[in-house]
Design a protein around this motif. Structure first.
Motif, PDB file in Angstrom:
ATOM      1  N   ASN A   1       7.573   5.341   4.540  1.00 34.02           N
ATOM      2  CA  ASN A   1       6.952   6.660   4.716  1.00 34.02           C
ATOM      3  C   ASN A   1       7.348   7.602   3.598  1.00 34.02           C
ATOM      4  O   ASN A   1       6.526   8.352   3.080  1.00 34.02           O
TER       5      ASN A   1
ATOM      6  N   ARG B   1       1.242   3.745  -3.116  1.00 33.71           N
ATOM      7  CA  ARG B   1       0.461   4.916  -2.684  1.00 33.71           C
ATOM      8  C   ARG B   1      -1.020   4.660  -2.930  1.00 33.71           C
ATOM      9  O   ARG B   1      -1.745   5.510  -3.439  1.00 33.71           O
ATOM     10  N   ASN B   2      -1.451   3.495  -2.572  1.00 36.42           N
ATOM     11  CA  ASN B   2      -2.828   3.115  -2.827  1.00 36.42           C
ATOM     12  C   ASN B   2      -3.329   2.265  -1.672  1.00 36.42           C
ATOM     13  O   ASN B   2      -2.924   1.119  -1.528  1.00 36.42           O
ATOM     14  N   PRO B   3      -4.212   2.819  -0.846  1.00 33.25           N
ATOM     15  CA  PRO B   3      -4.676   2.088   0.341  1.00 33.25           C
ATOM     16  C   PRO B   3      -5.561   0.894   0.000  1.00 33.25           C
ATOM     17  O   PRO B   3      -5.938   0.155   0.895  1.00 33.25           O
TER      18      PRO B   3
ATOM     19  N   ALA C   1       5.781   6.556   0.373  1.00 36.78           N
ATOM     20  CA  ALA C   1       4.338   6.784   0.396  1.00 36.78           C
ATOM     21  C   ALA C   1       3.978   8.215   0.001  1.00 36.78           C
ATOM     22  O   ALA C   1       2.853   8.488  -0.386  1.00 36.78           O
ATOM     23  N   LEU C   2       4.936   9.129   0.091  1.00 36.35           N
ATOM     24  CA  LEU C   2       4.674  10.520  -0.302  1.00 36.35           C
ATOM     25  C   LEU C   2       4.689  10.684  -1.817  1.00 36.35           C
ATOM     26  O   LEU C   2       4.111  11.624  -2.353  1.00 36.35           O
ATOM     27  N   GLY C   3       5.404   9.819  -2.517  1.00 32.22           N
ATOM     28  CA  GLY C   3       5.477   9.921  -3.971  1.00 32.22           C
ATOM     29  C   GLY C   3       6.900   9.756  -4.469  1.00 32.22           C
ATOM     30  O   GLY C   3       7.851  10.027  -3.749  1.00 32.22           O
TER      31      GLY C   3
ATOM     32  N   GLN D   1       0.831  -1.202   0.000  1.00 35.96           N
ATOM     33  CA  GLN D   1       0.000   0.000   0.000  1.00 35.96           C
ATOM     34  C   GLN D   1       0.867   1.253   0.000  1.00 35.96           C
ATOM     35  O   GLN D   1       0.581   2.221  -0.699  1.00 35.96           O
ATOM     36  N   ALA D   2       1.946   1.207   0.772  1.00 32.98           N
ATOM     37  CA  ALA D   2       2.825   2.376   0.856  1.00 32.98           C
ATOM     38  C   ALA D   2       3.545   2.615  -0.469  1.00 32.98           C
ATOM     39  O   ALA D   2       3.574   3.740  -0.962  1.00 32.98           O
TER      40      ALA D   2
END
Lengths: 329, 260
Positions: A212, A84-86, A215-217, A80-81
């Motif tokens: 982390n 970037r897709n929960p 996960a921001l991009g 998911q991280a």
């Protein structure tokens, strides 16, 4: 203060869950005090059958379930991280259908051992998804998910062919395996799964904070000095290695890797620095509880994947409605 | 004129995207400790240039030196200590806290997990941008202006000497625009070099020290007077601007009223 209690609870949780699960099973010959007496030092239990039931049937099963639940949750959170897709979990990559096809192939042809075949085709499926999604040296979120859908389609089709070919008896065991099942868990299966699972866990644990940043991009990660593509491949490999090893012995435990990371986020926030460990502990313990239900609620075993699907499906829909994620961009 | 330190030197640089030249044979310099404003039309290649300078896109020909070192030869970690880049728009997905977002700026300094000193530096960056009170808030729930400040704090936490901001004020209200440009000036006073893409000529010329105009695949490093004289300003703004002078300061008014 409240938060401290929660953290303590997470770390203590596995002990009563794992221990309590030793008391649960189909055999009526195992009495309550037998479990205690087997764990006391120097106390040799008279009946070797009861000893076998507790130490060679229940214990490996409980541990296998724990690590399977744990690694599915940790992998789900990591995937998911990096995407970037929960709404992503190990299944999106086609890993489950690849592993399912491999296991079915192993069951019917005896060409490869079931677990090994599932493991290899799980890796092949992820490799295929990654390869198809790659464009101009980059893998975008959307293209990887689409590639995962295609991979799922391919391996589901191949699995159907295997099912048509196989005789009714083998068909039944394939179906059982597909729905997720720990009925045949033993120390052999546990040792087969544990090394890749632990190896994957260690890599994901070491890279936990970088999740982390990822996960921001990609741009944010790259501009702050990381190599997002290389890191993502490492994380993808670790998550695939570990979860396909677990799936190889346990079957498809649908949507579990999606649900637990969200439960962890709701309880403790998004920071993956903590979430990796919490996913292991909560994901492991919770699956042991579900497995207890699956082997005690009826006279026969209900595949554990049935329960996780029934819990996961409404959760997924609720998540989809709540977050609006996946609709934009 | 006193000797000035050229912190970035670009010489004969070419960049193409899918065989389509985007920037060709560009050369310019950035002076250390200056606030440089980059202007140009949408799609003129400003963001591309920013990405090249931030090390996110490799250039084809020519060279780009940062502190005298060729950018293409720098490792990502090393580069991130020289240059920080903030993209035009950032879409947060997960509800990270502001502090967690800013802390990710420390990636080039962190091995496995950030130390206490990394956390201190992140907090300092939050103080510098004036948003320390937001540190425990959820990033995705903040307003656009606040999110922009968080991303600037994130770049500051990286502790680079050069900061590239791609359209830092484009989506903000007037007060937030002023706030961010004042912050840029403040950072320059602390010795940082800042390059920002700004579209509003009044904002650009009242805050910038140095100017880059991107036009027809070229980059022109000019003063306002030079840009007015050789017509580049008129070309970029398609003759839609009237320049007036109030108390010796240049101001720009649109010419819409003349035409309608």
């Amino acid at each position: 203060m409240n938060r401290n209690y929660k953290i303590w609870a997470v770390f203590i949780l596995p002990f009563p869950v794992l221990f309590g699960s030793l008391f649960i099973g189909a055999s009526e010959r195992v009495a309550f005090h037998d479990v205690f007496s087997i764990l006391l030092p120097g106390n040799r239990l008279a009946d070797p059958l009861i000893r076998t039931i507790i130490l060679d049937i229940r214990l490996p099963r409980i541990l296998l379930v724990f690590f399977t639940g744990g690694i599915l949750s940790v992998s789900g959170a990591a995937l998911q991280a990096i995407f970037r897709n929960p709404l992503v979990d190990p299944y999106i990559l086609g890993l489950s259908s690849g592993a399912a096809f491999g296991a079915a192939l192993g069951l019917t042809t005896a060409f490869l051992p079931v677990q090994l075949a599932a493991f290899i085709f799980g890796l092949v499926a992820v490799g295929l998804s990654h390869f198809m999604a790659r464009k101009n040296g980059q893998v975008s979120i959307i293209s990887l998910i689409l590639a995962g859908i295609i991979t799922n389609g391919i391996f589901t089709a191949l699995l159907t062919i295997v099912q048509i070919w196989s005789d009714p008896f083998k068909l039944q065991s394939i179906v059982h395996w597909i729905m997720g099942n720990f009925q045949n868990a033993d120390w052999d299966k546990f040792t087969l799964a544990i090394f890749p699972v632990v190896a994957g866990l260690i890599i994901l644990f070491l890279l936990r904070w970088k999740l982390n940043v990822l996960a921001l991009g990609d741009e944010e990660a790259a501009s702050s000095g990381l190599n997002p593509t290389r890191l993502k491949i490492w994380i993808l490999l670790a998550a695939t290695l570990a979860s396909s090893a677990a799936i190889a012995v346990s079957g498809i435990i649908g949507l579990y890797g999606l649900v637990i990371p969200h439960v962890v986020r709701m309880l403790f926030g998004v920071d993956n620095q903590r979430a990796v460990l919490y996913n292991l502990l909560i994901g492991g313990s919770f699956l042991v509880l579900i497995d207890n239900i699956s082997r005690s609620v009826a006279g026969y075993e209900i595949p554990i994947g049935v329960f996780t699907m029934l819990i996961g499906a409404p959760f997924f829909i609720w998540l989809l409605k709540k977050s609006n994620i996946g609709w934009q961009q | 004129m006193a000797a000035v330190e050229k912190i970035i030197e670009v010489k004969n640089l070419d960049f193409s995207w899918k065989d389509q030249p985007v920037l060709s044979d560009i050369s310019f310099e950035l002076i250390a400790g200056s606030f440089t404003v980059m202007m140009g039309r949408n799609g003129s290649g400003k963001s591309t240039l920013m990405r090249i300078m931030g090390g996110l896109l490799p250039y084809d020909k020519g060279w780009l030196k940062v502190n005298g070192k060729e950018l293409n030869h720098l490792k990502a970690r090393e580069r991130a200590r020289y240059i920080g880049f903030m993209a035009q728009k950032h879409q947060g997905v997960f509800p990270f806290s502001v502090q967690e977002v800013v802390l990710t700026g420390r990636a080039a300094h962190v091995v496995y997990k950030p130390s206490v000193s990394d956390q201190g530096i992140a907090l300092e960056a939050l103080h510098l941008t004036g948003i320390a009170h937001l540190k425990d808030r959820i990033y995705t729930e903040l307003s656009g202006g606040e999110q922009q400040l968080v991303m600037i704090a994130r770049v500051l936490a990286q502790e680079p000497g050069i900061i590239l901001l791609d359209e830092p004020i484009s989506h903000l209200d007037y007060n937030n625009q002023i706030r961010i440009l004042k912050l840029c000036k403040q950072l320059v006073k602390r010795g940082l070099t800042v390059l920002a893409v700004i579209h509003d000529p009044n904002m650009a010329f009242s805050f910038g020290d140095q100017f880059l105009f991107v036009l027809n695949r070229k980059v022109h490093s000019l003063t306002l007077d030079e840009a007015t004289e050789n017509g580049i300003l008129n070309e970029i703004f398609e003759n839609n601007l009237n320049q007036v002078s109030i108390d010796g300061r240049p101001f720009f008014i649109n010419r819409i009223a003349d035409k309608v």
